[in-house]
Design a protein around this motif. Structure first.
Motif, mmCIF file in Angstrom:
data_model
loop_
_atom_site.group_PDB
_atom_site.id
_atom_site.type_symbol
_atom_site.label_atom_id
_atom_site.label_comp_id
_atom_site.label_asym_id
_atom_site.label_seq_id
_atom_site.Cartn_x
_atom_site.Cartn_y
_atom_site.Cartn_z
ATOM 1 N N ALA A 28 -3.649 -26.632 3.303
ATOM 2 C CA ALA A 28 -3.111 -27.708 4.155
ATOM 3 C C ALA A 28 -3.879 -27.793 5.480
ATOM 4 O O ALA A 28 -4.117 -28.890 5.993
ATOM 5 C CB ALA A 28 -1.625 -27.466 4.413
ATOM 6 N N PHE A 29 -4.266 -26.639 6.028
ATOM 7 C CA PHE A 29 -5.013 -26.652 7.294
ATOM 8 C C PHE A 29 -6.351 -27.368 7.088
ATOM 9 O O PHE A 29 -6.737 -28.247 7.852
ATOM 10 C CB PHE A 29 -5.239 -25.225 7.797
ATOM 11 N N TYR A 30 -7.046 -26.968 6.027
ATOM 12 C CA TYR A 30 -8.360 -27.572 5.746
ATOM 13 C C TYR A 30 -8.200 -29.069 5.448
ATOM 14 O O TYR A 30 -8.968 -29.900 5.952
ATOM 15 C CB TYR A 30 -8.999 -26.845 4.560
ATOM 16 N N ALA A 31 -7.183 -29.407 4.656
ATOM 17 C CA ALA A 31 -6.963 -30.828 4.319
ATOM 18 C C ALA A 31 -6.708 -31.643 5.582
ATOM 19 O O ALA A 31 -7.230 -32.747 5.740
ATOM 20 C CB ALA A 31 -5.792 -30.963 3.347
ATOM 21 N N SER A 32 -5.936 -31.093 6.517
ATOM 22 C CA SER A 32 -5.640 -31.845 7.743
ATOM 23 C C SER A 32 -6.909 -32.009 8.575
ATOM 24 O O SER A 32 -7.126 -33.034 9.207
ATOM 25 C CB SER A 32 -4.528 -31.170 8.550
ATOM 26 N N CYS A 33 -7.773 -30.990 8.555
ATOM 27 C CA CYS A 33 -9.025 -31.090 9.304
ATOM 28 C C CYS A 33 -9.925 -32.162 8.698
ATOM 29 O O CYS A 33 -10.596 -32.899 9.410
ATOM 30 C CB CYS A 33 -9.725 -29.735 9.332
ATOM 31 N N MET A 34 -9.923 -32.267 7.381
ATOM 32 C CA MET A 34 -10.786 -33.263 6.715
ATOM 33 C C MET A 34 -10.204 -34.675 6.798
ATOM 34 O O MET A 34 -10.889 -35.647 6.488
ATOM 35 C CB MET A 34 -10.981 -32.873 5.238
#
Ligand SMILES: [Zn+2]
Length: 674
Positions: free
Chosen positions: A100-106
């Motif tokens: 979720a952290f990576y998805a939000s960054c992308m």
């Protein structure tokens, strides 16, 4: 220094390829054999690579460390993209949080729609600051939210009671990388300063300030930061542990800073109640107190506004991201941002180091690899143990304490035995900046919780995919994450010579930090305590002085830009000792076995030194090199190759170098410590 012929093969602009698969350990194409090894070993060992590698727009510096950490990122990308594809809106497990952290960054669409809105409430509070007490309270709030405003503040080991976590406060508060940037008159530094003022103004305009107002605020901020910079000890002064240790009762700290009441500050900053504080640099805090009293409130409002926004600009919408990067261009010469997925992986590692590390270890690091690395560390420890027994300049009383210290080393290899608990951090899909702000609060709270408690010696200070290694003087331990236990540092398929010259020397380097000019001041238990006889200490200093003078003589970029041998002394001692010990360990490993064959025309001893040079092959922009010699305790890579090797008779013997060659220092100047 004599320059050697460069192979005239200017390959295309895409030479930043992984190591050639068919050559384990060393690729002959990376050498430049038109150059004599005894004249310029860096050119000899790395000339082929240097000739065909060009810095691309995305790098201010590129070498083996970059190559490997980018390869590690490619491994992680596959893992993390899968986790991101399946992560729910509200993440619960570690894997879901990473995803979720990576998805939000992308998720750039949400970042654009969000802009800087989540920062507005705190910016509004800062706009209301009217008194010195308001300033101090806001600084505490910023620390609680994970920003290092005005000075450094963290829980860490007590230098003189290494089992206890205490409050350390230290000099800080600058937006440029070092105090020198505020005062140096040369044109390169002045250009960085001018870029910084413009960067400040443009950043404040992005927050909604009118241009004239932003220009005026930028000038106030730089003036205040310059005043703070004048209070800073230099980096060389700060290498003396005693210059940074002034533990005192809170009342004594209060009398140093009448405008900053420490009990109230610590409470507001999220620290448990405590009776004492280590005021790292008392002169800094005394001067800061005068600034608190004398600086106009408008200046403080501008300063705090900036230091609230600055660290998270890259997590905001595109105009902020571009602006943050534009200053990196001025500072380092890098021209183009890394692709977003790389930046997002880096940010995920910062926020969720252990969950990401667990995923990395599952994918890349087997128990067998850990056992091999462990065996190599044990061999290096045995070689240093041998060496300490025979060291000719050291008396028996100091020697027995040095041996006790070595035998007490903690060893952290690959990954932690116990992973940190991340259950308290909230990670959601959606606005990236919200995840970043929560991650900063989480990291700050985790640090504060330790204050007043025993130090957890099992805890790691590096994440597992990191391409680096470390020695901690307070813990008296060495750490080698799985991220660096990979080619070209460590390759199970390569010959031992290459592994000892690469990873072995890195292990030896970290071990030697326990005995460099800083590390030697701490004892086996990790306490700052002098265990040296005055005669042995004097003999150590005389040897160390030779190393400092040697590196003072090296330049980069132009003849006026010198390496600061006092700043890089600990690292230079560690390189010299690390190579010596790794070489001895390699020789020990050969005992009683048939001699290994030549490979590609090189003896095992030659391959050992070629491997050392290989890990330091590097290209950097002029700006990055200027920045490095001012701020980095590590000498530029080219000197990390030639500097230690030119002191080692083992190197001269391996390549039949003679007195008078550039790579052989005269006996009267030749440094040998460990
Ligand atoms: Zn080091």
């Amino acid at each position: 220094m004599v320059r050697c012929a460069v192979l005239a093969t200017l390959a295309a602009l895409t030479p930043l390829a992984p190591l050639a698969a068919q050559h384990h350990g060393l690729d002959p194409a990376n050498l430049d054999t038109t150059c004599r090894p005894c004249t310029d070993f860096n050119r000899y060992a790395n000339g082929g690579w240097l000739a065909r590698t060009q810095l691309d727009a995305q790098h201010a510096s590129y070498g083996s460390f970059t190559e490997l950490s980018e390869r590690n990122q490619e491994t992680l990308r596959g893992i993390v993209e899968q986790l991101a594809a399946t992560a729910p809106a509200y993440a619960r497990t570690n894997d879901e949080k990473v995803g979720a952290f990576y998805a939000s960054c992308m998720d750039t669409a949400t970042a654009e729609a969000t802009g800087a809105k989540p920062l507005v409430p705190e910016l509004a509070r800062i706009a209301l600051i009217r008194t010195t007490a308001d300033v101090v309270n806001e600084v505490a709030r910023l620390h609680r939210s994970g920003r290092s405003a005005l000075f450094g503040f963290s829980g860490g080991p007590d230098f003189k009671n290494s089992t206890l976590t205490i409050v350390n406060v230290s000099q800080g508060g600058l937006g440029l990388p070092d105090r020198e940037y505020y005062s140096r008159p040369d044109s390169a530094t002045a250009a960085v300063r001018a870029s910084y003022v413009q960067h400040l103004s443009r950043s404040l305009q992005l927050l909604g300030d009118a241009p004239a107002r932003a220009d005026s605020a930028a000038a106030r901020i730089v003036a205040l930061e310059s005043a703070i910079a004048r209070l800073h000890l230099t980096r060389v002064q700060r290498r003396d542990p005693n210059a940074n240790y002034h533990k005192m009762p809170l009342a004594a700290a209060d009398s140093l800073t009448p405008h900053l009441e420490w009990r109230a500050f610590l409470l507001a900053a999220g620290s448990p109640a405590t009776d004492s504080v280590n005021v790292g640099q008392p002169t800094f805090f005394k001067g800061l107190d005068s600034l608190l009293a004398a600086t106009p409130m408008a200046d403080w409002r501008a300063y705090l506004r900036w230091h609230y926004v600055r660290p998270v600009m890259s997590a905001l919408s595109a105009p902020f991201v571009r602006e943050a990067f534009s200053f990196q261009t001025a500072l380092t010469g890098v021209k183009e941002q890394q692709p977003r997925w790389r930046r997002c992986l880096g940010a995920t590692g910062l926020a969720l180091g252990d969950p990401l590390g667990q995923a990395y270890v599952r994918e890349t690091f087997t128990p067998a690899a850990r056992a091999r690395a462990q065996a190599m560390v044990d061999n290096l420890v045995a070689a240093l143990d041998d060496r300490l027994h025979t060291l000719e300049w050291m008396g028996d009383s100091t020697r027995s304490q040095a041996l006790a210290k070595l035998r007490a080393f903690g060893k952290k290899i690959g990954y932690p035995d116990k992973w940190r608990d991340y259950s308290a951090i909230v990670v959601m899909r959606g606005a990236y900046i919200d995840n970043v702000l929560r991650a900063e609060v989480f990291a700050s709270a985790r640090n504060r919780e330790r204050i007043g408690k025993p130090v957890d010696r099992a805890e790691w200070r590096m994440t597992t995919p990191t391409v680096n290694a470390t020695y901690s003087a307070s813990a008296n331990d060495i750490t080698f994450p799985a991220g660096i236990l990979q080619p070209p540092f460590f390759d199970p398929a390569a010959d031992d010579a290459v592994n000892y010259g690469g990873m072995g020397a890195v292990i030896g380097h970290e071990m030697t930090h326990g005995f460099d000019d800083q590390g030697r001041q701490f004892d086996a238990a990790g306490n700052l305590r002098d265990w040296w006889t005055p005669e042995d200490a004097q003999r150590f200093r005389a040897r160390a002085d030779l190393v400092a003078r040697q590196f003072d003589g090296y330049t980069v970029v132009d003849s006026a830009t010198h390496v600061n041998g006092r700043l890089t002394l600990g690292e230079d001692i560690a390189d010299l000792g690390g190579l010596k010990i790794a070489y001895a360990a390699f020789q020990r490993s050969l005992a009683g076995k048939p001699r290994p064959p030549m490979i590609d025309g090189f003896t095992p001893e030659q391959r050992f030194f070629l491997a050392w040079a290989q890990i330091w092959r590097n290209k950097s922009t002029d700006q990055a090199l200027r920045n490095q010699v001012l701020t980095d305790s590590h000498a530029p890579a080219v000197w990390r190759v030639s500097g230690p090797l030119s002191n080692l008779p083992e190197f001269a013997a391996a390549f039949a170098c003679k007195q008078g060659d550039s790579m052989v220092r005269p006996d009267s100047l030749r440094a040998a410590i460990w």
